[in-house]
Design a protein around this motif. Structure first.
Motif, PDB file in Angstrom:
ATOM      1  N   HIS C  73       0.815  -1.211   0.000  1.00 35.59           N
ATOM      2  CA  HIS C  73       0.000   0.000   0.000  1.00 35.59           C
ATOM      3  C   HIS C  73       0.851   1.264   0.000  1.00 35.59           C
ATOM      4  N   VAL C  76       2.120   1.825  -3.548  1.00 34.02           N
ATOM      5  CA  VAL C  76       1.059   2.413  -4.372  1.00 34.02           C
ATOM      6  C   VAL C  76       1.018   3.916  -4.148  1.00 34.02           C
ATOM      7  N   ARG C  77       1.116   4.310  -2.893  1.00 34.12           N
ATOM      8  CA  ARG C  77       1.057   5.744  -2.602  1.00 34.12           C
ATOM      9  C   ARG C  77       2.281   6.466  -3.138  1.00 34.12           C
ATOM     10  N   ALA C 100     -13.883   4.845  -7.505  1.00 33.69           N
ATOM     11  CA  ALA C 100     -13.866   5.968  -6.560  1.00 33.69           C
ATOM     12  C   ALA C 100     -13.056   5.606  -5.305  1.00 33.69           C
ATOM     13  N   ALA C 101     -13.090   4.314  -4.900  1.00 37.84           N
ATOM     14  CA  ALA C 101     -12.304   3.898  -3.736  1.00 37.84           C
ATOM     15  C   ALA C 101     -10.819   4.122  -3.999  1.00 37.84           C
ATOM     16  N   ALA C 102     -10.408   3.839  -5.253  1.00 35.45           N
ATOM     17  CA  ALA C 102      -8.998   4.041  -5.599  1.00 35.45           C
ATOM     18  C   ALA C 102      -8.654   5.524  -5.609  1.00 35.45           C
ATOM     19  N   GLN C 104     -10.164   7.742  -3.810  1.00 31.57           N
ATOM     20  CA  GLN C 104     -10.214   8.118  -2.394  1.00 31.57           C
ATOM     21  C   GLN C 104      -8.890   7.837  -1.690  1.00 31.57           C
ATOM     22  N   ALA C 105      -8.261   6.737  -2.094  1.00 30.02           N
ATOM     23  CA  ALA C 105      -7.020   6.337  -1.424  1.00 30.02           C
ATOM     24  C   ALA C 105      -5.934   7.397  -1.566  1.00 30.02           C
ATOM     25  N   SER C 107      -6.630  10.755  -2.186  1.00 35.30           N
ATOM     26  CA  SER C 107      -7.085  12.119  -1.939  1.00 35.30           C
ATOM     27  C   SER C 107      -7.641  12.259  -0.531  1.00 35.30           C
ATOM     28  N   SER C 110      -8.948   8.839   4.926  1.00 38.31           N
ATOM     29  CA  SER C 110     -10.170   8.031   4.911  1.00 38.31           C
ATOM     30  C   SER C 110     -10.663   7.764   6.317  1.00 38.31           C
ATOM     31  N   PHE C 111     -10.036   8.394   7.300  1.00 40.32           N
ATOM     32  CA  PHE C 111     -10.582   8.317   8.656  1.00 40.32           C
ATOM     33  C   PHE C 111     -11.618   9.416   8.840  1.00 40.32           C
ATOM     34  N   LEU C 123     -14.649  12.824  -5.873  1.00 40.52           N
ATOM     35  CA  LEU C 123     -14.269  11.420  -6.055  1.00 40.52           C
ATOM     36  C   LEU C 123     -15.016  10.814  -7.237  1.00 40.52           C
ATOM     37  N   THR C 163      -5.449   5.137  -9.273  1.00 42.20           N
ATOM     38  CA  THR C 163      -4.492   5.477  -8.222  1.00 42.20           C
ATOM     39  C   THR C 163      -3.493   6.510  -8.739  1.00 42.20           C
TER      40      THR C 163
END
Lengths: 312, 305, 251
Positions: C73, C76-77, C100-102, C104-105, C107, C110-111, C123, C163
């Protein structure tokens, strides 16, 4: 997604029914009804909490009764120390549950599948033995509470109806909170991790932090149920965190349909009413309850989880 | 002090051996079938109750024990055929629920048949004495026999697993399930055998402790969870791990309860030491589990996590 | 300038060396194809580069930073994404939510527990744009699990793209697709060239030779040749080791 308006309706309907129940109890002149209903509310809160991680996070915790116990003993211990305020009881329960969930969750979540089930069960048993050995609080036998929690310094909860509505308010509040969480950014990561953890890592998420956070939130919510339960029975004992109780919580979530927060509430209602009804039929109601459980799992297509699985 | 140590050490070994008999069948079921069985503890309990009844019927504990073995084997077979068999391909959640249902049925069923009052069985005269250890120290013969029988079972299991064809399949199955079925082994009957055999071992354990523990409806529960701890520590699917884990848990639990307060007294005042010791001792094995998991998430002898 | 530098990368399963002292350099902006017979260790290599599988030793430098020991992970970032040979999507989510989840990861945190994520227009817009790019925007509100195989392959690519990687590791993106679907995906990849640096594993030699700037040939965990497509086609070692008939048929 299409179900959301329906779900809002169903929730309104269910909570309205709960709100009207004391009136029915008065009309039937059956005060025991409120006692059962308060128990149902408490377990509904716990089932709701469990569904958040079981249904949405795919984490089969078999030790959630520990949080019932932590909540209940928070009431007992603070009351003994002269602190009777409900708000403080809740605060203490939530803090204690958070610590317990953080530590045990961090260890349990290093594992998967069968391991996770067994380890959550084992940690709950550890909590059980911890309270058994607290001889100051009655050990095995538990301790009777002198009085229920107070609100604004007043013994308002001594009225069963007031306690009932307090429980209902907590349930509605936690339900709305849980719904918000499942629809949030956090909820998306949590559900995504249940669906496919490798995929979530491959887009840049580290599942562990999210799962652990959810585990802690769930533990805190379940401890609220413990506070309610202690007040309802005016009695606290290690039996609150017996592993059978953890099992019953899982049964409730599954009866109502996993991954469907309203279902958890319905499941708690169904399971407790079924227990009450079977107990009228025979003192050995557990045989019938177990039989129903086994048969439903065996003979519903795709098993109970498949049978009851709802769309998100 | 040393004499107390020796006695508690033997008690710990005896408890560990007992846990091993229960955990051995369970770990194979978990490892080879990836199956969660919560009903294993109640089979141990049923074994104890059957031993009581058979002993009373035959008037001999030895005969009662012998009859318990095929009886619990049969219980295992029936449960496998009626319930477990249908659950192998199901999610863990289904397995947990169905076996939890079985626990409710069997626990309550035992109360219906035998009542909820604790029962006991007379120890055979021959084994009821004690033998000298060192100096004036004596130890009950029966407990030594339990240790001996458990060790013999462990050796027999080890021989079966390392030396026989079925043992080879078991080992292969515990590490790679797909391979076993690819080899054309009739996996269904292998599963049935493991289940029935595991049930018999649990029943054997129950029957053996019947003379030294009280036989009551709750006896299967705490043992089940301790067996889980044993398996988690040892590593799922590993009989060797179950043996090491069981001895470790047995010793830590027994010694912790008797020596915890003594050790604590060296740096706490006596009443605080007693209180802390009483609280900590029952939690020790779980803390041990947590520590081992932090270091080795797959357990001591586990191949996978 | 090289974006990815792999040196002495190793991995064995017992006695079997799946990745055997492997060296590989991928330049910024190129499409670098990796070909090789079945069992050469191509998917393992991708998993090692992505950080999904561990390595026994060696070095993976991405944009000047050492990646060894970094979990997937975080890679990926850092800008390095992979796609999967066996489609790996979130089947219960809608197609849009998958992408959109990707988004979101990368941007923001996610907390966030209260605001409904489905109403985050930024998103959704970004996700829709990626879906349009791979050509399945019309499927945005379908359940991902209900898509056809070809559409799932497009979604797989869309998720990896969302991503916003600098380096995209594609593990057989054409696997199991029909002619038309494959053409569509080849066009998408052609459109990606220059924007994104691509490492492509693919069995479809027509696609490889049509798209690749350079090709490396992987045999038994080692790169035996690297070069432009025409060099590889003419390389005698490659012919004997691997290409043989397939290249003969292709050319």
């Amino acid at each position: 997604m299409r179900l959301i308006p329906n779900r809002a309706w169903a929730a309104t309907l269910l909570f309205t029914a709960f709100a009207l129940l004391p009136l029915i109890a008065v009309w039937l002149d059956d005060i025991y009804l409120i006692v059962i209903a308060t128990r149902i509310l408490a377990y509904a809160i716990a089932a709701l909490a469990l569904d958040l991680i079981l249904g949405y996070g795919g984490m089969v915790s078999f030790g959630h009764a520990a949080y019932l116990g932590i909540g209940a003993y928070s009431v007992a211990i603070l009351s003994r120390a002269g602190i009777t305020d409900l708000g403080l009881h809740l605060l203490a329960a939530i803090c204690a549950a958070a610590v317990f969930a953080l530590v045990t969750g961090a260890i349990s979540l290093r594992t998967r599948g069968i391991y996770f089930i067994m380890i959550t069960l084992a940690f709950a048993q550890m909590a059980y033995f911890f309270f058994v050995s607290l001889s100051a609080y009655g050990g095995d036998d538990g301790v009777t509470l002198a009085a229920r929690s107070t609100v604004f310094g007043q013994p308002l909860l001594e009225s069963d109806t007031a306690l009932y509505y307090t429980g209902l308010a907590l349930l509605v509040g936690l339900y709305l909170l849980a719904v918000a969480i499942t629809r949030s950014r956090f909820g998306r990561v949590l559900t995504g991790t249940r669906e496919n953890p490798v995929r979530m890592q491959a887009i840049g998420f580290s599942p562990f932090r999210y799962q652990l956070t959810a585990f802690v939130i769930s533990g805190c919510m379940a401890s609220v149920a413990g506070v309610m339960l202690a007040n309802q029975t005016s009695f606290v004992s290690p039996a609150f965190m017996d592993w059978h109780r953890s099992g019953e919580l899982v049964v409730m979530v599954v009866f109502g349909g996993i991954g469907n927060l309203l279902g958890a509430i319905a499941g708690a209602t169904i399971a407790l009413l079924l227990e009450e009804w079977l107990a009228i039929l025979t003192e050995h109601w557990q045989i019938l309850f177990g039989l129903i459980l086994v048969l439903v799992v065996l003979y519903s297509r795709d098993g109970l989880t498949g049978f009851f699985r709802r769309r998100l | 002090m040393t004499s107390l140590f020796l006695i508690q050490f033997l008690n710990g070994v005896q408890f560990g051996i007992l846990l091993f008999l229960i955990a051995a069948g369970l770990t194979l079921v978990f490892g080879i079938m990836d199956f969660v069985n919560l009903a294993h503890g109640v089979i141990y309990m049923v074994g104890a109750y059957l031993a009581v009844t058979f002993s009373q019927l035959t008037g001999s504990y030895g005969l009662g024990l012998l009859l318990t073995l095929p009886a619990t084997l049969l219980v295992g077979l029936v449960l496998e055929l009626l319930v477990f068999r249908k659950l192998y391909d199901r999610p863990h959640l289904d397995q947990v629920l169905a076996t939890f249902g079985l626990v409710m049925i069997i626990s309550e069923g035992v109360e219906v048949i035998w009542g909820s009052a604790p029962l006991s069985v007379r120890m055979p005269e021959l084994l009821s004495g004690s033998v000298p250890l060192i100096g004036p120290l004596r130890y009950p013969v029966f407990r030594l026999v339990v240790i001996g029988a458990g060790l013999a079972t462990a050796v027999a299991l080890w021989l079966i697993i390392t030396r026989t064809r079925i043992g080879m399949r078991l080992r292969a199955g515990a590490t790679n399930r797909a391979m076993v079925s690819a080899l054309g082994v009739d996996i269904r009957s292998l599963f049935t055998i493991i289940f029935a055999f595991g049930a018999m071992l649990a029943g054997f354990a129950g029957a053996m402790v019947a003379p030294i523990l009280t036989v009551d409806p709750g006896m299967g529960e705490s043992v089940l969870i301790l067996a889980f701890v044993v398996i988690v520590i040892g590593g799922i699917g590993s009989v060797k791990g179950a043996f090491a884990g069981a001895l470790l848990v047995g010793l830590v639990d027994t010694m912790g309860r008797s020596f915890g307060p003594i050790i604590l007294r060296s740096f706490l005042d006596p009443s605080a030491a007693g209180q802390t010791g009483r609280v900590l001792a029952p939690m020790l094995v779980y803390i041990l589990m947590a520590v081992i998991l932090s270091v080795r998430p797959a357990g001591l002898f586990g191949a996978r996590s | 300038m090289s974006l990815l530098e792999v040196r002495n990368l190793r991995k064995s399963y017992g006695a079997l060396k799946v990745t055997d002292d492997l060296d590989l350099t991928v330049d910024e902006g190129e499409l670098h194809a990796i070909i090789g017979p079945n069992g050469a260790g191509k998917t393992t290599l991708i998993s090692q580069l992505a950080g999904q599988a561990g390595s026994d030793g060696g070095s993976v430098r991405f944009a000047g930073t050492e990646m060894m020991g970094m979990p997937m992970h975080r890679r990926v970032r850092a800008g390095m994404s992979r796609s999967f040979q066996i489609t790996s999507i979130l089947p219960g989510f809608s197609v849009l939510e998958n992408v959109a989840a990707a988004v979101q990861a990368r941007s923001g945190s996610s907390f966030r527990f209260f605001a409904p994520v489905s109403k985050e227009q930024a998103l959704n817009d970004a996700a829709l744009a990626v879906l349009a790019r791979v050509g399945i925007a019309d499927r945005a509100f379908f359940r991902a699990g209900s898509l056809s195989h070809g559409e799932k392959r497009q979604l797989e690519l869309a998720i990896a793209l969302a991503t916003r990687p600098r380096l995209l590791l594609l593990d057989e993106p054409l696997a199991g697709t029909s002619g038309q679907e494959a053409d569509r995906l080849v066009e998408v990849m052609r459109g990606l060239k220059r924007d994104v640096t691509l490492v492509l594993i693919e069995h479809d030699m027509d696609a490889v030779f049509a798209l690749a700037d350079r090709i490396s040939v992987l045999v038994y965990g080692r790169i035996i040749a690297t070069g432009r497509p025409e060099q590889i086609r003419d390389d005698a070692r490659v012919r004997t080791a691997y290409l043989g008939e397939e290249a003969g048929e292709g050319s």
